[in-house]
Structures are given as C-alpha cells and as structure tokens.
Design a protein around this motif. Structure first.
Motif, short mmCIF file in Angstrom:
data_model
loop_
_atom_site.label_atom_id
_atom_site.label_comp_id
_atom_site.label_asym_id
_atom_site.label_seq_id
_atom_site.Cartn_x
_atom_site.Cartn_y
_atom_site.Cartn_z
N LEU A 15 0.83 -1.20 0.00
CA LEU A 15 0.00 0.00 0.00
C LEU A 15 0.86 1.26 0.00
O LEU A 15 0.53 2.25 -0.65
CB LEU A 15 -0.93 -0.01 1.21
N ALA A 16 1.96 1.23 0.73
CA ALA A 16 2.86 2.38 0.75
C ALA A 16 3.46 2.64 -0.62
O ALA A 16 3.61 3.78 -1.04
CB ALA A 16 3.97 2.16 1.78
N VAL A 17 3.81 1.57 -1.35
CA VAL A 17 4.35 1.74 -2.69
C VAL A 17 3.31 2.36 -3.61
O VAL A 17 3.61 3.24 -4.42
CB VAL A 17 4.85 0.39 -3.26
N LYS A 18 2.06 1.93 -3.48
CA LYS A 18 1.00 2.50 -4.33
C LYS A 18 0.75 3.96 -4.01
O LYS A 18 0.52 4.77 -4.91
CB LYS A 18 -0.29 1.72 -4.14
N VAL A 19 0.81 4.32 -2.75
CA VAL A 19 0.49 5.68 -2.33
C VAL A 19 1.65 6.65 -2.57
O VAL A 19 1.44 7.75 -3.09
CB VAL A 19 0.07 5.71 -0.84
N THR A 20 2.86 6.26 -2.21
CA THR A 20 3.98 7.21 -2.26
C THR A 20 4.94 6.98 -3.41
O THR A 20 5.64 7.89 -3.80
CB THR A 20 4.79 7.16 -0.95
N GLY A 21 5.05 5.77 -3.89
CA GLY A 21 5.99 5.47 -4.96
C GLY A 21 7.14 4.62 -4.44
O GLY A 21 7.45 4.61 -3.25
N ALA A 22 7.76 3.92 -5.36
CA ALA A 22 8.81 2.97 -5.00
C ALA A 22 10.05 3.65 -4.44
O ALA A 22 10.68 3.13 -3.52
CB ALA A 22 9.18 2.13 -6.22
N ARG A 23 10.41 4.80 -4.96
CA ARG A 23 11.61 5.49 -4.47
C ARG A 23 11.46 5.90 -3.00
O ARG A 23 12.37 5.73 -2.21
CB ARG A 23 11.91 6.71 -5.32
N THR A 24 10.33 6.44 -2.67
CA THR A 24 10.11 6.87 -1.29
C THR A 24 10.12 5.68 -0.34
O THR A 24 10.73 5.75 0.74
CB THR A 24 8.77 7.62 -1.17
N VAL A 25 9.49 4.61 -0.73
CA VAL A 25 9.47 3.41 0.11
C VAL A 25 10.87 2.82 0.24
O VAL A 25 11.27 2.39 1.33
CB VAL A 25 8.47 2.37 -0.44
N ALA A 26 11.66 2.86 -0.82
CA ALA A 26 13.03 2.35 -0.76
C ALA A 26 13.87 3.15 0.24
O ALA A 26 14.65 2.58 1.01
CB ALA A 26 13.67 2.39 -2.14
N ILE A 27 13.71 4.44 0.23
CA ILE A 27 14.44 5.28 1.18
C ILE A 27 13.99 5.00 2.60
O ILE A 27 14.81 4.88 3.52
CB ILE A 27 14.27 6.77 0.82
N MET A 28 12.70 4.87 2.81
CA MET A 28 12.18 4.59 4.14
C MET A 28 12.68 3.23 4.64
O MET A 28 13.03 3.09 5.81
CB MET A 28 10.66 4.64 4.15
N LEU A 29 12.73 2.24 3.78
CA LEU A 29 13.21 0.92 4.19
C LEU A 29 14.71 0.93 4.49
O LEU A 29 15.17 0.18 5.35
CB LEU A 29 12.88 -0.12 3.12
N SER A 30 15.47 1.77 3.80
CA SER A 30 16.90 1.85 4.10
C SER A 30 17.15 2.56 5.42
O SER A 30 18.23 2.42 6.00
CB SER A 30 17.65 2.54 2.97
N LEU A 31 16.17 3.30 5.90
CA LEU A 31 16.31 3.98 7.19
C LEU A 31 15.85 3.11 8.36
O LEU A 31 15.99 3.52 9.52
CB LEU A 31 15.53 5.29 7.17
N THR A 69 19.26 7.56 -8.05
CA THR A 69 20.06 7.48 -9.28
C THR A 69 19.55 6.45 -10.27
O THR A 69 20.02 6.41 -11.40
CB THR A 69 21.53 7.16 -8.95
N CYS A 70 18.59 5.61 -9.86
CA CYS A 70 18.08 4.61 -10.80
C CYS A 70 17.16 5.28 -11.81
O CYS A 70 16.50 6.27 -11.52
CB CYS A 70 17.36 3.49 -10.06
N ARG A 71 17.17 4.71 -12.98
CA ARG A 71 16.30 5.23 -14.03
C ARG A 71 14.96 4.57 -13.96
O ARG A 71 14.84 3.37 -13.65
CB ARG A 71 16.91 4.95 -15.40
N THR A 72 13.94 5.30 -14.25
CA THR A 72 12.58 4.73 -14.27
C THR A 72 12.25 4.27 -15.67
O THR A 72 12.74 4.81 -16.66
CB THR A 72 11.55 5.77 -13.79
N ALA A 73 11.42 3.30 -15.76
CA ALA A 73 11.00 2.79 -17.06
C ALA A 73 10.10 3.81 -17.75
O ALA A 73 9.30 4.48 -17.11
CB ALA A 73 10.25 1.47 -16.88
N PRO A 74 10.23 3.96 -19.07
CA PRO A 74 9.40 4.93 -19.79
C PRO A 74 7.95 4.53 -19.84
O PRO A 74 7.57 3.43 -19.69
CB PRO A 74 10.00 4.97 -21.19
#
Length: 74
Positions: A15-31, A69-74
């Motif tokens: 649900l967090a990925v759907k609401v905020t996006g994968a980048r935000t969730v990745a940062i939160m998980l690394s914290l 720094t990762c690229r997103t898919a077009p």
C-alpha cells in the motif's frame, strides 16, 4: 500471530508503494536500521559502537543514492 504479522507487514508495504511510490518506500526501508538503533538507544539504553553506526549510515546513504540514481521505465 507470525503469519498475521507477515501478511500485515507486506500489505502495508504494498500500500505504501502504491500511495507514495517505489523510491520513497526504498528510502524509508533503508532507514529502518537507523530508526531501530535510535529506539534501542533511547528506550532500552543500548550502546552502539562507532563502527556499527558508520555501517548503518552507509546502508542508509546507499539506499538513498540507489533510489535517486536509478532510471525509471518509460
């Protein structure tokens, strides 16, 4: 209870990925390790050596850099 805990955690993550996006969730998980260390130090009075703190900072920075720094898919 373990099964329910796992199901609840994965549901919250998706649900967090759907609401905020994968980048935000990745940062939160690394914290996560940093937050756990802060809670351990404050609530339990635990002591972390400087090398452990440096390792957690490296993990958090690497997660943030990888997310930005990762690229997103077009």
């Amino acid at each position: 209870s373990a099964l329910l805990g796992v199901i609840l955690a994965f549901t919250a993550d998706f649900l967090a990925v759907k609401v905020t996006g994968a980048r935000t969730v990745a940062i939160m998980l690394s914290l996560d390790p940093v937050l756990a260390a802060i809670i351990g130090a404050v609530a339990l009075g635990e002591y972390l050596p400087a090398l452990t703190v440096a390792g957690m900072v490296c993990v958090a920075v690497a997660g943030g850099l990888a997310a930005f720094t990762c690229r997103t898919a077009p």
